[in-house]
Write a protein that holds these residues in place. Structure first.
Motif, PDB file in Angstrom:
ATOM      1  N   ASP A  45     -55.259 -10.113 -31.957  1.00 15.27           N
ATOM      2  CA  ASP A  45     -54.798  -8.920 -31.248  1.00 15.27           C
ATOM      3  C   ASP A  45     -53.946  -9.218 -30.015  1.00 15.27           C
ATOM      4  O   ASP A  45     -53.707  -8.341 -29.188  1.00 15.27           O
ATOM      5  CB  ASP A  45     -55.995  -8.069 -30.820  1.00 15.27           C
ATOM      6  CG  ASP A  45     -57.028  -8.861 -30.032  1.00 15.27           C
ATOM      7  OD1 ASP A  45     -56.673  -9.937 -29.490  1.00 15.27           O
ATOM      8  OD2 ASP A  45     -58.183  -8.422 -29.961  1.00 15.27           O
ATOM      9  N   GLY A  46     -53.473 -10.445 -29.878  1.00 13.60           N
ATOM     10  CA  GLY A  46     -52.616 -10.791 -28.752  1.00 13.60           C
ATOM     11  C   GLY A  46     -53.352 -11.292 -27.533  1.00 13.60           C
ATOM     12  O   GLY A  46     -52.732 -11.838 -26.610  1.00 13.60           O
ATOM     13  N   ASN A  69     -44.012 -13.577 -26.106  1.00 12.05           N
ATOM     14  CA  ASN A  69     -43.779 -12.359 -26.892  1.00 12.05           C
ATOM     15  C   ASN A  69     -43.616 -12.615 -28.384  1.00 12.05           C
ATOM     16  O   ASN A  69     -43.017 -11.806 -29.098  1.00 12.05           O
ATOM     17  CB  ASN A  69     -42.555 -11.611 -26.366  1.00 12.05           C
ATOM     18  CG  ASN A  69     -41.261 -12.427 -26.511  1.00 12.05           C
ATOM     19  OD1 ASN A  69     -41.294 -13.641 -26.670  1.00 12.05           O
ATOM     20  ND2 ASN A  69     -40.121 -11.738 -26.448  1.00 12.05           N
ATOM     21  N   ALA A  70     -44.130 -13.731 -28.877  1.00  6.51           N
ATOM     22  CA  ALA A  70     -43.963 -14.057 -30.294  1.00  6.51           C
ATOM     23  C   ALA A  70     -44.640 -13.035 -31.199  1.00  6.51           C
ATOM     24  O   ALA A  70     -44.194 -12.809 -32.330  1.00  6.51           O
ATOM     25  CB  ALA A  70     -44.519 -15.455 -30.580  1.00  6.51           C
ATOM     26  N   ASP A  71     -45.715 -12.402 -30.724  1.00  6.76           N
ATOM     27  CA  ASP A  71     -46.399 -11.397 -31.538  1.00  6.76           C
ATOM     28  C   ASP A  71     -45.589 -10.110 -31.650  1.00  6.76           C
ATOM     29  O   ASP A  71     -45.804  -9.315 -32.569  1.00  6.76           O
ATOM     30  CB  ASP A  71     -47.788 -11.102 -30.985  1.00  6.76           C
ATOM     31  CG  ASP A  71     -47.785 -10.746 -29.495  1.00  6.76           C
ATOM     32  OD1 ASP A  71     -46.818 -11.096 -28.797  1.00  6.76           O
ATOM     33  OD2 ASP A  71     -48.773 -10.141 -29.041  1.00  6.76           O
ATOM     34  N   GLU A  72     -44.659  -9.903 -30.739  1.00 11.87           N
ATOM     35  CA  GLU A  72     -43.759  -8.748 -30.845  1.00 11.87           C
ATOM     36  C   GLU A  72     -42.621  -9.051 -31.820  1.00 11.87           C
ATOM     37  O   GLU A  72     -42.130  -8.159 -32.519  1.00 11.87           O
ATOM     38  CB  GLU A  72     -43.180  -8.401 -29.473  1.00 11.87           C
ATOM     39  CG  GLU A  72     -44.225  -8.022 -28.427  1.00 11.87           C
ATOM     40  CD  GLU A  72     -43.616  -7.890 -27.045  1.00 11.87           C
ATOM     41  OE1 GLU A  72     -42.372  -7.850 -26.938  1.00 11.87           O
ATOM     42  OE2 GLU A  72     -44.378  -7.830 -26.069  1.00 11.87           O
ATOM     43  N   ILE A  73     -42.206 -10.310 -31.850  1.00  9.16           N
ATOM     44  CA  ILE A  73     -41.098 -10.718 -32.715  1.00  9.16           C
ATOM     45  C   ILE A  73     -41.543 -10.832 -34.164  1.00  9.16           C
ATOM     46  O   ILE A  73     -40.857 -10.373 -35.085  1.00  9.16           O
ATOM     47  CB  ILE A  73     -40.509 -12.054 -32.220  1.00  9.16           C
ATOM     48  CG1 ILE A  73     -39.868 -11.845 -30.840  1.00  9.16           C
ATOM     49  CG2 ILE A  73     -39.505 -12.627 -33.208  1.00  9.16           C
ATOM     50  CD1 ILE A  73     -39.459 -13.115 -30.152  1.00  9.16           C
ATOM     51  N   SER A 114     -50.842 -24.868 -26.727  1.00  5.33           N
ATOM     52  CA  SER A 114     -50.221 -23.547 -26.699  1.00  5.33           C
ATOM     53  C   SER A 114     -51.168 -22.445 -27.153  1.00  5.33           C
ATOM     54  O   SER A 114     -52.067 -22.681 -27.975  1.00  5.33           O
ATOM     55  CB  SER A 114     -48.987 -23.553 -27.609  1.00  5.33           C
ATOM     56  OG  SER A 114     -48.398 -22.283 -27.708  1.00  5.33           O
ATOM     57  N   ASN A 115     -50.943 -21.244 -26.613  1.00  6.22           N
ATOM     58  CA  ASN A 115     -51.586 -20.083 -27.216  1.00  6.22           C
ATOM     59  C   ASN A 115     -50.944 -19.856 -28.580  1.00  6.22           C
ATOM     60  O   ASN A 115     -49.911 -20.452 -28.902  1.00  6.22           O
ATOM     61  CB  ASN A 115     -51.462 -18.847 -26.312  1.00  6.22           C
ATOM     62  CG  ASN A 115     -50.008 -18.386 -26.130  1.00  6.22           C
ATOM     63  OD1 ASN A 115     -49.053 -19.167 -26.239  1.00  6.22           O
ATOM     64  ND2 ASN A 115     -49.831 -17.115 -25.831  1.00  6.22           N
ATOM     65  N   HIS A 116     -51.558 -19.005 -29.400  1.00  4.11           N
ATOM     66  CA  HIS A 116     -51.069 -18.870 -30.775  1.00  4.11           C
ATOM     67  C   HIS A 116     -51.030 -17.396 -31.156  1.00  4.11           C
ATOM     68  O   HIS A 116     -52.047 -16.799 -31.480  1.00  4.11           O
ATOM     69  CB  HIS A 116     -51.996 -19.645 -31.706  1.00  4.11           C
ATOM     70  CG  HIS A 116     -51.399 -19.978 -33.044  1.00  4.11           C
ATOM     71  ND1 HIS A 116     -50.074 -19.753 -33.358  1.00  4.11           N
ATOM     72  CD2 HIS A 116     -51.956 -20.504 -34.169  1.00  4.11           C
ATOM     73  CE1 HIS A 116     -49.836 -20.155 -34.598  1.00  4.11           C
ATOM     74  NE2 HIS A 116     -50.965 -20.594 -35.112  1.00  4.11           N
ATOM     75  N   LEU A 117     -49.827 -16.821 -31.113  1.00  5.01           N
ATOM     76  CA  LEU A 117     -49.649 -15.399 -31.369  1.00  5.01           C
ATOM     77  C   LEU A 117     -49.059 -15.092 -32.732  1.00  5.01           C
ATOM     78  O   LEU A 117     -49.255 -14.002 -33.267  1.00  5.01           O
ATOM     79  CB  LEU A 117     -48.730 -14.791 -30.297  1.00  5.01           C
ATOM     80  CG  LEU A 117     -49.200 -14.885 -28.842  1.00  5.01           C
ATOM     81  CD1 LEU A 117     -48.110 -14.350 -27.911  1.00  5.01           C
ATOM     82  CD2 LEU A 117     -50.491 -14.108 -28.647  1.00  5.01           C
ATOM     83  N   SER A 118     -48.317 -16.055 -33.304  1.00  7.82           N
ATOM     84  CA  SER A 118     -47.531 -15.763 -34.494  1.00  7.82           C
ATOM     85  C   SER A 118     -47.232 -17.037 -35.268  1.00  7.82           C
ATOM     86  O   SER A 118     -47.250 -18.141 -34.712  1.00  7.82           O
ATOM     87  CB  SER A 118     -46.214 -15.101 -34.064  1.00  7.82           C
ATOM     88  OG  SER A 118     -45.283 -15.047 -35.116  1.00  7.82           O
ATOM     89  N   ILE A 141     -35.392  -9.106 -34.357  1.00  4.15           N
ATOM     90  CA  ILE A 141     -34.406  -9.794 -33.532  1.00  4.15           C
ATOM     91  C   ILE A 141     -34.663  -9.392 -32.075  1.00  4.15           C
ATOM     92  O   ILE A 141     -34.344  -8.278 -31.663  1.00  4.15           O
ATOM     93  CB  ILE A 141     -32.969  -9.438 -33.948  1.00  4.15           C
ATOM     94  CG1 ILE A 141     -32.772  -9.725 -35.437  1.00  4.15           C
ATOM     95  CG2 ILE A 141     -31.969 -10.217 -33.103  1.00  4.15           C
ATOM     96  CD1 ILE A 141     -33.043 -11.166 -35.829  1.00  4.15           C
ATOM     97  N   LYS A 142     -35.233 -10.299 -31.339  1.00  3.08           N
ATOM     98  CA  LYS A 142     -35.605 -10.043 -29.955  1.00  3.08           C
ATOM     99  C   LYS A 142     -35.628 -11.373 -29.213  1.00  3.08           C
ATOM    100  O   LYS A 142     -35.952 -12.406 -29.793  1.00  3.08           O
ATOM    101  CB  LYS A 142     -36.981  -9.368 -29.896  1.00  3.08           C
ATOM    102  CG  LYS A 142     -37.381  -8.873 -28.533  1.00  3.08           C
ATOM    103  CD  LYS A 142     -38.680  -8.063 -28.625  1.00  3.08           C
ATOM    104  CE  LYS A 142     -39.044  -7.488 -27.272  1.00  3.08           C
ATOM    105  NZ  LYS A 142     -40.268  -6.643 -27.352  1.00  3.08           N
ATOM    106  N   ARG A 143     -35.294 -11.350 -27.953  1.00  4.21           N
ATOM    107  CA  ARG A 143     -35.214 -12.595 -27.198  1.00  4.21           C
ATOM    108  C   ARG A 143     -36.577 -13.267 -27.090  1.00  4.21           C
ATOM    109  O   ARG A 143     -37.565 -12.658 -26.654  1.00  4.21           O
ATOM    110  CB  ARG A 143     -34.660 -12.341 -25.803  1.00  4.21           C
ATOM    111  CG  ARG A 143     -34.306 -13.615 -25.070  1.00  4.21           C
ATOM    112  CD  ARG A 143     -33.498 -13.347 -23.819  1.00  4.21           C
ATOM    113  NE  ARG A 143     -32.850 -14.551 -23.344  1.00  4.21           N
ATOM    114  CZ  ARG A 143     -32.063 -14.610 -22.291  1.00  4.21           C
ATOM    115  NH1 ARG A 143     -31.798 -13.507 -21.600  1.00  4.21           N
ATOM    116  NH2 ARG A 143     -31.506 -15.741 -21.920  1.00  4.21           N
TER     117      ARG A 143
END
Length: 243
Positions: A125-126, A153-157, A39-43, A167-169
């Motif tokens: 930085d995403g 979108n884990a870096d947005e959450i 997996s990529n790793h954002l968060s 709280i975001k899907r």
């Protein structure tokens, strides 16, 4: 036992209710047999959401310090990692990377699912960064297929440094299995391992739509730390000046 409680009783139902995960390609994860979920790793939350979306247990490794903290915080962190099936690995010595690979190999040889972040650390930085060849070594020595997975979108959450997630899907995408049996017997060949790793990273780039940077993420993080207090800095991945 604790893993089952965390996934099916404590964490799973609540996270599904609150974050309403949207998952694509879950059928690409085999119902039986070994496989590597790369997996990529954002968060930090990647290690929570992705395993919860797979019917089978996904085993990651993490530094042993996460399991030895003191006080209430230490106990909660330890309970979380144990409950999500994470295995502690001593990363203090020169053989840390090999210890992590050996642990994951034992998981795969037992016919289970191993999770790995080829970038080795969270993206600063995403963007998607150059992969380390440990994932290729795992694939070659185990013979297991590699399932590319992207957190969209884990870096947005939960951005890096933030404790409380928004709280975001949640959006997750599983790609088709990658078979590297054509390279059987070639573990240890650095050119082959680099070619396999780059193929995996290309699939992650295609699945995620994220920009790819042919630099190790940890190197960028180290440069950012070294120049954080010096005002305007050079972007180490672009050659431009960033205010």
């Amino acid at each position: 036992m604790l893993y089952g409680l965390m996934k099916y009783v404590i964490l799973g139902p609540w996270l599904r209710l609150i974050f309403r995960p949207q998952v694509e390609g879950r059928e690409n994860v085999p119902d039986t047999g070994p496989a590597i979920l790369a997996s990529n790793h954002l968060s930090f939350s990647d290690s929570i959401f992705m395993p919860l979306m797979v019917k089978r247990k996904v085993t990651f490794v993490a530094k042993a310090e996460y399991f030895t903290g003191r006080g209430l915080k230490g106990a909660l962190v330890r309970m979380f990692f144990v409950g999500t099936g994470t295995i502690p690995v001593d990363r203090s010595g020169g053989q840390a990377a090999q210890a992590a690979l050996d642990t994951q190999l034992s998981v795969l040889r037992a016919g289970n699912l191993a999770g790995i972040y080829p970038e080795g650390t969270r993206s600063p930085d995403g963007r998607l960064y150059r992969g380390k060849t440990g994932v290729a070594r795992l694939a070659l020595e185990s013979g297991a297929p590699v399932i590319p997975v992207v957190m969209l979108n884990a870096d947005e959450i939960q951005p890096p440094g933030k404790l409380i997630p928004k709280i975001k899907r949640v959006k997750i995408r599983f790609g088709r299995p990658l078979d590297f049996s054509r390279y059987a017997g070639m573990a240890g060949d650095r050119f082959v391992e680099r070619a396999i790793t780059d193929e995996i990273m290309y699939e992650l780039m295609e699945l995620s739509g994220r920009e790819y940077v042919d630099t190790y993420a940890q190197k960028v993080k180290n440069q950012q730390l070294a120049t954080a207090a010096s005002g305007p800095t050079a972007d180490p991945t672009s050659g431009s000046i960033a205010a």
